[in-house]
Design an enzyme around this catalytic site. Structure first.
Site, PDB file in Angstrom:
ATOM      1  N   CYS A   1      22.105  15.183  58.610  1.00  0.00           N
ATOM      2  CA  CYS A   1      21.720  16.105  57.525  1.00  0.00           C
ATOM      3  C   CYS A   1      21.548  17.512  58.108  1.00  0.00           C
ATOM      4  CB  CYS A   1      20.416  15.677  56.880  1.00  0.00           C
ATOM      5  SG  CYS A   1      20.318  13.955  56.411  1.00  0.00           S
ATOM      6  N   MET A   2      21.202  18.458  57.255  1.00  0.00           N
ATOM      7  CA  MET A   2      21.049  19.834  57.728  1.00  0.00           C
ATOM      8  C   MET A   2      19.906  19.963  58.750  1.00  0.00           C
ATOM      9  SD  MET A   2      20.436  23.341  55.564  1.00  0.00           S
ATOM     10  CE  MET A   2      21.849  23.184  54.519  1.00  0.00           C
ATOM     11  N   ASP A   3      18.792  19.247  58.493  1.00  0.00           N
ATOM     12  CA  ASP A   3      17.590  19.447  59.324  1.00  0.00           C
ATOM     13  C   ASP A   3      17.064  18.154  59.951  1.00  0.00           C
ATOM     14  OD1 ASP A   3      17.476  22.099  57.991  1.00  0.00           O
ATOM     15  OD2 ASP A   3      16.961  20.840  56.275  1.00  0.00           O
TER      16      ASP A   3
ATOM     17  N   LYS B   1      27.347  36.348  77.218  1.00  0.00           N
ATOM     18  CA  LYS B   1      27.654  36.538  75.788  1.00  0.00           C
ATOM     19  C   LYS B   1      27.159  35.335  74.987  1.00  0.00           C
ATOM     20  CE  LYS B   1      32.370  35.040  76.807  1.00  0.00           C
ATOM     21  NZ  LYS B   1      33.210  34.309  75.908  1.00  0.00           N
TER      22      LYS B   1
ATOM     23  N   HIS C   1      42.903  37.603  82.245  1.00  0.00           N
ATOM     24  CA  HIS C   1      42.207  36.347  81.944  1.00  0.00           C
ATOM     25  C   HIS C   1      43.258  35.242  81.830  1.00  0.00           C
ATOM     26  CE1 HIS C   1      38.806  34.035  80.654  1.00  0.00           C
ATOM     27  NE2 HIS C   1      39.277  33.794  79.441  1.00  0.00           N
TER      28      HIS C   1
ATOM     29  N   ARG D   1      45.857  37.578  73.968  1.00  0.00           N
ATOM     30  CA  ARG D   1      44.674  37.965  73.191  1.00  0.00           C
ATOM     31  C   ARG D   1      44.542  39.483  73.139  1.00  0.00           C
ATOM     32  NH1 ARG D   1      39.130  34.900  74.684  1.00  0.00           N
ATOM     33  NH2 ARG D   1      39.265  36.177  76.557  1.00  0.00           N
TER      34      ARG D   1
ATOM     35  N   ARG E   1      33.722  36.758  87.004  1.00  0.00           N
ATOM     36  CA  ARG E   1      33.048  36.731  85.701  1.00  0.00           C
ATOM     37  C   ARG E   1      32.588  35.288  85.505  1.00  0.00           C
ATOM     38  NH1 ARG E   1      38.321  39.071  84.603  1.00  0.00           N
ATOM     39  NH2 ARG E   1      38.800  37.187  83.416  1.00  0.00           N
TER      40      ARG E   1
ATOM     41  N   TYR F   1      23.246  10.828  53.277  1.00  0.00           N
ATOM     42  CA  TYR F   1      24.155  11.324  52.231  1.00  0.00           C
ATOM     43  C   TYR F   1      25.462  10.538  52.227  1.00  0.00           C
ATOM     44  CZ  TYR F   1      21.325  15.570  51.696  1.00  0.00           C
ATOM     45  OH  TYR F   1      20.308  16.456  51.456  1.00  0.00           O
TER      46      TYR F   1
END
Ligand code: PLP
Length: 372
Positions: free
Chosen positions: A314-316, A40, A170, A139, A223, A268
């Protein structure tokens, strides 16, 4: 999502490590116990289809995913092995599940009733079903024997539309050195299982941690998730019974190097100020790639030497303090080994205050996966 194939930032996935981890797990199991690879969330960030291929080559018998779309992607890639969705799927998709031979997890009788109407209407092939038991995870799943038994009887009475394939639970604390709660859950599981007269094909309780540290409870299906990717489920709190090989690396390069002077700021919010003249390298990776913003102060490897992230991520892009002037293109390792030094996903997780699962899953699709 656009993939950054022209940027020198990559997730490296070592397929031999994944295979070795599966083979090591297999060696601990009896012949009647199968492994389903848990792939997953894009195989915990390692890449759904490549990991499916690799795991199949190493001998897993099926796959587990979280959502129907992941299961369909595996089918579309040509796999015919069993696929179990560990989460819940809306009952309206029962015919789609059946058509794609995808096994559903079921938590309540009503779901089966709704699904049976649709399956009969569509004249679908029988839908395979695993009943989830909530023994303490809180859950999904049946919590009491009566509705569980009623549901089993409904499955038995509707064999034309359902194939009762499995029962599972689980554990919430299988990765803990304290097994008190684990034992409570196991006792609840055994109590609920006492109502089952004819066992389905699979009865399963084991994620990686359960199989590593509570193998006596295994049932006949594992699993296998995080240990397949070579990471200790406990993050190191509990020692491993056998060696795991981490499969993921994360690398980049210095894209720009400059000298800054005493009092100059970086990033920043001006959260870093140089105390002396120093060399700074910029690296083309940021929080949009999954490098957490709170990693300011964490040390990466630049040409095999630990260098601190200065200023906010930063973002990138992010910036590091270099020991001396280094050329553009110098290798940067965010996860993995360079020379004698190593950074693990657990090191990143510890610094960021999270778990390594989140570190690998967070790496965005923008970062290309390169398979070794
Ligand atoms: N089984 C279930 C029901 C899960 O939810 C998960 C993961 O979240 C797994 C197995 C795999 O767990 P792990 O990655 O710890 O092996």
């Amino acid at each position: 999502m656009v993939i950054g194939t022209h940027r020198p930032t990559q997730v490296l996935v070592d397929r031999l490590a994944i295979k070795a981890n599966i083979i090591a797990e297999k060696e601990t199991l009896t012949d009647d116990t199968d492994i389903f690879a848990v792939i997953k969330a894009d195989a915990y960030g390692h890449g759904l289809i490549e990991v499916a291929k690799t795991a199949k080559e190493a001998g897993v018998k099926g796959f587990c995913v979280a959502i129907i779309d992941e299961a369909i992607a595996i089918r579309e890639a040509g796999f015919s092995e069993p696929i179990l969705i560990l989460g819940l799927t809306q009952s309206k998709y029962a015919p789609l599940l059946a058509e794609n031979k995808i096994s559903a997890t079921v938590s309540e009788l009503n779901w089966l009733k709704e699904a049976s109407v649709l399956l009969k209407k569509e004249q679908s092939a029988p839908l395979s079903v695993h009943l989830a038991l909530d023994t303490g995870m809180g859950r999904i799943g049946f919590r009491e024997a009566d509705p569980f038994l009623e549901t089993i009887n409904f499955l038995k009475g509707n064999k034309d539309v359902f194939n009762f394939e499995g029962i599972f639970t689980h554990f919430a604390t299988a990765d803990s050195p304290d097994d008190t709660y684990f034992k409570k859950q196991m006792a609840k599981f055994n109590k609920l299982m006492a109502v089952v007269v004819d066992r389905p094909r699979y009865v399963h309780v084991s994620n990686s941690a359960t199989s590593l540290w509570h193998a006596a409870c295994n049932g006949n299906l594992i699993r296998m998730g995080i240990s397949m990717y070579g990471l200790n489920p406990s993050g190191g709190e509990v020692a491993l019974p056998y060696e795991l090989k981490p499969a993921m690396g994360l690398t980049s390069e210095l894209s720009f190097v400059k000298e800054i002077h005493t009092g100059d700021s970086v990033g920043y919010g001006i959260t870093y100020q140089a105390q002396e003249n120093e060399w700074v390298g910029t690296i083309p990776i940021g929080y949009a790639d999954g490098v957490f913003r709170n990693l300011q102060g964490f040390k990466l490897l630049v040409d095999g030497q630990f260098c601190e992230i200065i200023g906010r991520v930063c973002m990138d892009q992010l910036m590091v303090r270099l020991p001396y002037k280094m050329p553009n293109g110098t290798k940067v390792t965010l996860i993995g080994k360079d020379g004698n030094e190593v950074i693990t996903a657990q090191d990143v997780a510890t610094y960021a205050g999270t778990i390594h699962y989140e570190v690998t899953c967070a790496l965005s699709e923008r970062v290309p996966r390169v398979y070794l």
